[in-house]
Design a protein around this motif. Structure first.
Motif: not given
Length: 198
Positions: A126, A132-134, A190, A192-193, A195-197
């Protein structure tokens, strides 16, 4: 396009899988056909993670949207982990599923059943413009059978039997595959990341 995430793939089978997995989630999923075209960068990374992150970064930079990309493939123990990042172009022609599958079966023709272990591996990335990058991973262990079976899925699915099953990935229902697959595992990691958006 607030709360919209671009899934950066031109593979229709993969996009359909990802839309199923992320349906009803915290963000709206769009594909490359839903955004203005931009040039594809070549996949030059040595790992699934490098390729996934490069694709996500390029898509985010080109569109201004948070972008998700994955790179995935098949690793075969008897071939020292190959085809790996070369899975989609193993036969020399990118995306020729039948040629790739036939070449792999030919390469494993003399390998005994007990040495035909394999795994599908997925790195999902992402990239958020300016943020953010993950990267997360999913692994689906199994083995390679001697002849294709089943009509579902794509790529190497007809010759891959997941651990604990006798059916190939191509014989599983879409829901069964999503629940167990390397891509399903990576994209659940991925979520949870994403959902943070929202």
């Amino acid at each position: 396009m607030a709360n919209t995430v671009l899934v950066a793939t031109r593979n229709a089978g993969k996009l359909a899988e990802l839309r199923r997995m992320l349906a009803g989630g915290p963000v709206e999923i769009v594909g490359l056909a839903d955004v203005p075209a931009f040039p594809d960068a070549p996949e030059t990374g040595a790992t699934f993670a490098e390729n996934a992150l490069a694709k996500a970064r390029d898509a985010a930079a080109a569109t201004g949207l948070p972008a998700v990309a994955d790179d995935s493939g098949l690793t075969v123990e008897a071939l020292n982990g190959m085809p790996g990042v070369l899975s989609a172009r193993w036969s020399g022609r990118h995306g020729d599923d039948r040629a790739n599958l036939e070449l792999l079966l030919a390469q494993l023709a003399d390998v005994p059943d007990e040495r035909r272990g394999a795994a599908f591996v997925c790195a999902a990335a992402l990239a958020v413009p300016g943020g953010l990058e993950t990267v997360v991973h999913g692994v689906w262990p199994g083995r390679i059978v001697r002849a294709p079976r089943g009509s579902g899925g794509f790529g190497y699915d007809p010759i891959f039997v997941p651990d604990g099953d006798e059916r190939t990935s191509a014989e599983l229902s879409p829901e069964e595959k999503d629940a167990a697959s390397h891509r399903g595992r990576a994209f659940r990691a991925l979520l949870p990341h994403l959902r943070d958006l929202a």
